[in-house]
Enzyme design. Structure first.
Site, PDB file in Angstrom:
ATOM      1  N   GLU A 116     -12.798   4.871 -10.564  1.00 45.29           N
ATOM      2  CA  GLU A 116     -11.345   4.954 -10.391  1.00 45.29           C
ATOM      3  C   GLU A 116     -10.650   5.006 -11.740  1.00 45.29           C
ATOM      4  O   GLU A 116     -11.238   4.641 -12.767  1.00 45.29           O
ATOM      5  CB  GLU A 116     -10.836   3.772  -9.565  1.00 45.29           C
ATOM      6  CG  GLU A 116     -11.272   3.852  -8.104  1.00 45.29           C
ATOM      7  CD  GLU A 116     -10.594   2.846  -7.197  1.00 45.29           C
ATOM      8  OE1 GLU A 116      -9.988   1.894  -7.702  1.00 45.29           O
ATOM      9  OE2 GLU A 116     -10.684   3.030  -5.981  1.00 45.29           O
ATOM     10  N   HIS A 241       1.864   3.719  -7.005  1.00 42.02           N
ATOM     11  CA  HIS A 241       0.635   4.504  -6.832  1.00 42.02           C
ATOM     12  C   HIS A 241       1.004   5.965  -7.019  1.00 42.02           C
ATOM     13  O   HIS A 241       1.998   6.440  -6.453  1.00 42.02           O
ATOM     14  CB  HIS A 241       0.025   4.281  -5.447  1.00 42.02           C
ATOM     15  CG  HIS A 241      -1.397   4.727  -5.382  1.00 42.02           C
ATOM     16  ND1 HIS A 241      -1.750   6.045  -5.382  1.00 42.02           N
ATOM     17  CD2 HIS A 241      -2.544   4.019  -5.374  1.00 42.02           C
ATOM     18  CE1 HIS A 241      -3.071   6.134  -5.355  1.00 42.02           C
ATOM     19  NE2 HIS A 241      -3.580   4.912  -5.350  1.00 42.02           N
ATOM     20  N   ARG A 288      -2.981   4.346 -13.729  1.00 39.56           N
ATOM     21  CA  ARG A 288      -1.976   4.696 -12.720  1.00 39.56           C
ATOM     22  C   ARG A 288      -0.579   4.910 -13.283  1.00 39.56           C
ATOM     23  O   ARG A 288       0.134   5.813 -12.837  1.00 39.56           O
ATOM     24  CB  ARG A 288      -1.879   3.562 -11.710  1.00 39.56           C
ATOM     25  CG  ARG A 288      -3.013   3.589 -10.779  1.00 39.56           C
ATOM     26  CD  ARG A 288      -2.818   2.614  -9.686  1.00 39.56           C
ATOM     27  NE  ARG A 288      -3.987   2.760  -8.833  1.00 39.56           N
ATOM     28  CZ  ARG A 288      -4.361   1.895  -7.946  1.00 39.56           C
ATOM     29  NH1 ARG A 288      -3.668   0.796  -7.781  1.00 39.56           N
ATOM     30  NH2 ARG A 288      -5.423   2.118  -7.215  1.00 39.56           N
ATOM     31  N   HIS A 349       3.460   0.264  -4.926  1.00 42.68           N
ATOM     32  CA  HIS A 349       2.132  -0.032  -4.402  1.00 42.68           C
ATOM     33  C   HIS A 349       1.694  -1.470  -4.633  1.00 42.68           C
ATOM     34  O   HIS A 349       1.133  -2.111  -3.766  1.00 42.68           O
ATOM     35  CB  HIS A 349       1.151   0.929  -5.082  1.00 42.68           C
ATOM     36  CG  HIS A 349      -0.243   0.825  -4.574  1.00 42.68           C
ATOM     37  ND1 HIS A 349      -0.552   0.973  -3.240  1.00 42.68           N
ATOM     38  CD2 HIS A 349      -1.426   0.582  -5.215  1.00 42.68           C
ATOM     39  CE1 HIS A 349      -1.852   0.842  -3.082  1.00 42.68           C
ATOM     40  NE2 HIS A 349      -2.411   0.583  -4.259  1.00 42.68           N
ATOM     41  N   ARG A 384      -1.884  -3.439 -13.371  1.00 43.08           N
ATOM     42  CA  ARG A 384      -3.150  -3.816 -12.723  1.00 43.08           C
ATOM     43  C   ARG A 384      -4.142  -2.667 -12.816  1.00 43.08           C
ATOM     44  O   ARG A 384      -3.804  -1.514 -12.534  1.00 43.08           O
ATOM     45  CB  ARG A 384      -2.889  -4.136 -11.252  1.00 43.08           C
ATOM     46  CG  ARG A 384      -4.153  -4.375 -10.471  1.00 43.08           C
ATOM     47  CD  ARG A 384      -3.867  -4.384  -8.984  1.00 43.08           C
ATOM     48  NE  ARG A 384      -3.512  -3.072  -8.493  1.00 43.08           N
ATOM     49  CZ  ARG A 384      -4.011  -2.526  -7.384  1.00 43.08           C
ATOM     50  NH1 ARG A 384      -4.882  -3.182  -6.656  1.00 43.08           N
ATOM     51  NH2 ARG A 384      -3.633  -1.336  -6.995  1.00 43.08           N
TER      52      ARG A 384
HETATM   53  C1  LIG Z   1      -2.592   1.120   0.964  1.00 41.46           C
HETATM   54  C2  LIG Z   1      -3.159   0.103   0.013  1.00 41.46           C
HETATM   55  C3  LIG Z   1      -4.386   0.331  -0.591  1.00 41.46           C
HETATM   56  C4  LIG Z   1      -4.927  -0.622  -1.472  1.00 41.46           C
HETATM   57  N1  LIG Z   1      -6.165  -0.395  -2.023  1.00 41.46           N
HETATM   58  C5  LIG Z   1      -6.724  -1.365  -2.785  1.00 41.46           C
HETATM   59  C6  LIG Z   1      -8.056  -1.216  -3.266  1.00 41.46           C
HETATM   60  O1  LIG Z   1      -8.730  -0.247  -2.991  1.00 41.46           O
HETATM   61  N2  LIG Z   1      -8.561  -2.221  -4.045  1.00 41.46           N
HETATM   62  C7  LIG Z   1      -7.848  -3.342  -4.373  1.00 41.46           C
HETATM   63  O2  LIG Z   1      -8.370  -4.219  -5.085  1.00 41.46           O
HETATM   64  N3  LIG Z   1      -6.584  -3.490  -3.901  1.00 41.46           N
HETATM   65  C8  LIG Z   1      -6.022  -2.554  -3.120  1.00 41.46           C
HETATM   66  N4  LIG Z   1      -4.754  -2.733  -2.645  1.00 41.46           N
HETATM   67  C9  LIG Z   1      -4.052  -3.994  -2.940  1.00 41.46           C
HETATM   68  C10 LIG Z   1      -4.657  -5.105  -2.085  1.00 41.46           C
HETATM   69  O3  LIG Z   1      -4.885  -4.614  -0.786  1.00 41.46           O
HETATM   70  C11 LIG Z   1      -3.733  -6.304  -1.996  1.00 41.46           C
HETATM   71  O4  LIG Z   1      -3.279  -6.666  -3.265  1.00 41.46           O
HETATM   72  C12 LIG Z   1      -4.454  -7.488  -1.389  1.00 41.46           C
HETATM   73  O5  LIG Z   1      -5.043  -7.123  -0.177  1.00 41.46           O
HETATM   74  C13 LIG Z   1      -3.477  -8.619  -1.181  1.00 41.46           C
HETATM   75  O6  LIG Z   1      -4.108  -9.608  -0.425  1.00 41.46           O
HETATM   76  P1  LIG Z   1      -3.300 -10.927  -0.065  1.00 41.46           P
HETATM   77  O7  LIG Z   1      -4.210 -11.755   0.759  1.00 41.46           O
HETATM   78  O8  LIG Z   1      -2.733 -11.496  -1.289  1.00 41.46           O
HETATM   79  O9  LIG Z   1      -2.045 -10.411   0.797  1.00 41.46           O
HETATM   80  P2  LIG Z   1      -1.991  -9.569   2.136  1.00 41.46           P
HETATM   81  O10 LIG Z   1      -3.299  -8.986   2.450  1.00 41.46           O
HETATM   82  O11 LIG Z   1      -0.843  -8.660   2.048  1.00 41.46           O
HETATM   83  O12 LIG Z   1      -1.665 -10.697   3.218  1.00 41.46           O
HETATM   84  C14 LIG Z   1      -0.414 -11.323   3.251  1.00 41.46           C
HETATM   85  C15 LIG Z   1      -0.320 -12.118   4.535  1.00 41.46           C
HETATM   86  O13 LIG Z   1       0.821 -12.964   4.508  1.00 41.46           O
HETATM   87  C16 LIG Z   1       1.505 -12.889   5.735  1.00 41.46           C
HETATM   88  N5  LIG Z   1       2.897 -13.258   5.500  1.00 41.46           N
HETATM   89  C17 LIG Z   1       3.763 -12.727   4.592  1.00 41.46           C
HETATM   90  N6  LIG Z   1       4.944 -13.355   4.663  1.00 41.46           N
HETATM   91  C18 LIG Z   1       4.843 -14.308   5.618  1.00 41.46           C
HETATM   92  C19 LIG Z   1       5.725 -15.265   6.176  1.00 41.46           C
HETATM   93  N7  LIG Z   1       7.004 -15.392   5.781  1.00 41.46           N
HETATM   94  N8  LIG Z   1       5.263 -16.083   7.155  1.00 41.46           N
HETATM   95  C20 LIG Z   1       4.008 -15.974   7.604  1.00 41.46           C
HETATM   96  N9  LIG Z   1       3.123 -15.076   7.141  1.00 41.46           N
HETATM   97  C21 LIG Z   1       3.537 -14.249   6.155  1.00 41.46           C
HETATM   98  C22 LIG Z   1       1.301 -11.435   6.162  1.00 41.46           C
HETATM   99  O14 LIG Z   1       1.569 -11.268   7.523  1.00 41.46           O
HETATM  100  C23 LIG Z   1      -0.174 -11.262   5.779  1.00 41.46           C
HETATM  101  O15 LIG Z   1      -1.000 -11.827   6.767  1.00 41.46           O
HETATM  102  C24 LIG Z   1      -4.200  -1.804  -1.764  1.00 41.46           C
HETATM  103  C25 LIG Z   1      -2.965  -2.017  -1.149  1.00 41.46           C
HETATM  104  C26 LIG Z   1      -2.448  -1.085  -0.263  1.00 41.46           C
HETATM  105  C27 LIG Z   1      -1.124  -1.353   0.402  1.00 41.46           C
END
Ligand SMILES: Cc1cc2nc3c(=O)[nH]c(=O)nc-3n(C[C@H](O)[C@H](O)[C@H](O)COP(=O)(O)OP(=O)(O)OC[C@H]3O[C@@H](n4cnc5c(N)ncnc54)[C@H](O)[C@@H]3O)c2cc1C
Length: 515
Positions: A116, A241, A288, A349, A384
């Site tokens: 990547e 992105h 990026r 993104h 990032r």
């Molecule tokens: C399309 C896309 C592709 C990506 N590709 C990659 C990749 O290939 N590699 C990589 O390393 N990263 C990638 N990323 C980034 C990565 O997916 C995220 O940074 C990571 O998954 C974040 O994980 P998290 O557990 O912090 O949050 P999330 O997975 O976003 O989870 C957040 C959680 O909090 C909950 N929540 C939020 N607010 C509240 C509230 N007020 N009350 C109750 N619940 C709440 C939501 O419902 C959710 O369950 C990508 C992101 C996107 C959008």
């Protein structure tokens, strides 16, 4: 009254990993995960490209991964955190594989590592182009097996409970005693008391009009932490992105993974000119920020609505094998990648900043941890590196877990917390104001606080958002709360912080670019 030892807000990779680890180590403790939508809805679920982990081989090493991360972060990464994440990523990867996560392998049995932008070697482990979905599913399977974890979907965290809410305010220090939660099925607001609270609420792409983030990504955890008095940092660093599918009207925007460029796709203008080498000697594999700004520049210069990814020279069979999801999405829109170009635009993104934490994931508020995209650990600095975020979430969920289990038993459940007071509030007669204000905020942020900023545009944005804020606070005070209204309030808070931090920064670094 709901009580728990560990309150986890969010069910993406960060929250689920933390909960699972605590449940395994402390089988007699009670862990409650609350999440505002379906249990799997998260940014995690949509991650495509994969997870960056550098093993020591002939072609790669943690040293190179550290160097690439520091380079992408443009001098603002915390070096010790980068080293921790890269090195500890190796055992964390083994753990998720043990929990059932599958990564693509070659016929030789070795991992089929992807390349990547910004990486100097192939080191991205992936499950086809649906890596996030695979991780989310496997984590949830493990979570469901644990008797001491309750997972409560459609429960919305409104605010953290701190001294501010206590009947007797005793100390100068801020402690977190849990959170007020709106249960969407009963429409009641309950107080959840906890010894330890973890914010794992993910990113905030919904601040912008074009974003790859799903509707849940409204920065709630960061806004809650800010209201409670936590330090929020580096919010000017928003990664766009470069290549979201240009399909007007579709929200969130469908992502054409970076890995497609890693696989050999070219970026072209409408006139079919390959332009990336005009901006960086790495061409399409530049980091990026460079690719996104190059596309933005070409679009602004030509007036075109998008740029194009050219995959016509690639092996379609192999493409289909690696990117079945992308292939099918294009097909449904009538884009045959063998003959047609894929239209793409930059989209918000990833949020590099967030709730400031130390190297154990502790925030500046006692009994409150944060990890995943809502946290600012210092790993990303000004930008990032692709596929470092899933890795960071795994490593910091582990670090939060190690620190939290050491101290949780010494914290008592606080009893002197009043119930949520809804006196004098009524249900809003119509919700159009909320929907309209959310759209207006997204337009202001996209037009004035986007890829290329200026102080005059930022000040204009600040003024406009202030008006939205006043209206929203007025509505908030007299309304029976709904998640939509709370999200709007949070999005406005984040917009304001992003603007303030952007005005303060006077040096262009990483994804931050001010003229
Ligand atoms: C399309 C896309 C592709 C990506 N590709 C990659 C990749 O290939 N590699 C990589 O390393 N990263 C990638 N990323 C980034 C990565 O997916 C995220 O940074 C990571 O998954 C974040 O994980 P998290 O557990 O912090 O949050 P999330 O997975 O976003 O989870 C957040 C959680 O909090 C909950 N929540 C939020 N607010 C509240 C509230 N007020 N009350 C109750 N619940 C709440 C939501 O419902 C959710 O369950 C990508 C992101 C996107 C959008």
């Amino acid at each position: 009254m709901p009580q728990t030892d560990f309150l986890v807000i969010g069910s993406g990779i960060a929250g689920l990993t933390f909960a699972l680890k605590v449940a395994n180590r402390l089988p007699n403790s009670k862990i409650t995960i609350i999440t505002k939508a379906d249990e799997s809805e998260s940014n995690t679920k949509y991650a495509q490209g994969g997870i960056a982990v550098a093993q020591k081989t002939r072609f790669d090493s943690p040293k190179h991964h550290i160097a690439d991360t520091l380079k992408a972060g443009d001098g603002l990464c915390k070096k010790e955190i980068v080293e921790i994440v890269v090195k500890e990523g190796i055992p964390r990867l083994k753990e998720i594989i043990k929990w059932g996560a599958r990564f693509d392998k070659k016929s030789s049995g070795q991992f089929d590592l992807g390349m990547e932008g910004g990486h100097s070697a192939k080191r991205i482990l992936h499950h086809k182009d649906i890596t996030g979905l695979e991780l989310e599913r496997k984590l949830l399977q493990q979570i469901h097996r644990k008797k001491n974890i309750s997972i409560l979907p459609y429960c919305y965290a409104i605010d953290l409970i701190t001294e501010h809410h206590k009947k007797q305010k005793s100390s100068e220090e801020i402690n977190c005693f849990g959170a007020y939660i709106l249960n969407k099925s009963t429409n009641k607001i309950e107080k959840y008391l906890a010894r330890i609270t973890l914010l794992a609420t993910g990113g905030a792409g919904q601040v912008y009009r074009n974003t790859t983030n799903p509707l849940i990504a409204t920065g709630d955890g960061i806004a809650m932490a800010c209201r409670a008095g936590a330090i929020i940092s580096n919010m000017e660093f928003i990664q766009f992105h470069p290549s979201a599918l240009y399909n007007p009207g579709e929200s969130p925007s469908f992502l054409i993974s970076e890995a497609v460029r890693g696989f050999g796709a070219y970026l072209l203008t409408k006139e079919k000119r390959r332009f990336m080498f005009d901006f960086d000697k790495r061409g399409e594999l530049a980091s990026r920020d460079i690719v996104a700004r190059a596309i933005d520049y070409e679009m602004k210069k030509s007036g075109d609505e998008c740029a194009y990814l050219d995959c016509r020279h690639l092996d379609v069979k192999e493409f289909k094998k690696h990117f079945p999801n992308i292939y099918n999405k294009c097909k449904t829109l009538g884009i045959n990648i063998k003959n047609d170009l894929i239209p793409v635009v930059p989209a918000a993104h990833y949020l590099c900043g967030g709730i400031k934490t130390n190297s154990q994931g502790k925030t500046s508020i006692n009994r409150l941890y944060a990890c995943g995209e809502c946290a600012d650990t210092g790993l990303h600095g000004a930008n990032r590196l692709a596929s470092n975020s899933l890795l960071e979430a795994l490593v910091f969920a582990h670090r939060c877990f190690l620190d939290a289990i050491k101290s949780y038993s010494k914290f008592k459940l606080e009893t002197k917390i009043p119930e949520w007071n809804q006196k004098g509030t009524t249900r809003p007669k119509e919700n159009i104001l909320i929907t309209h204000s959310r759209t207006e905020l997204q337009i202001i942020m996209s037009d004035y606080v986007g890829l290329v900023r200026s102080n005059s545009r930022l000040r204009l944005a600040k003024k406009r958002i202030k008006m939205l804020e006043e209206e929203t606070i007025h509505l908030y005070k007299r309304s029976i709360l709904s998640p939509q209204l709370c999200e709007l309030r949070n999005l406005i808070t984040l917009g304001k912080i992003m603007i303030e931090h952007s005005i303060k920064r006077n040096e262009n670094k990483g994804v931050f670019y001010k003229i």
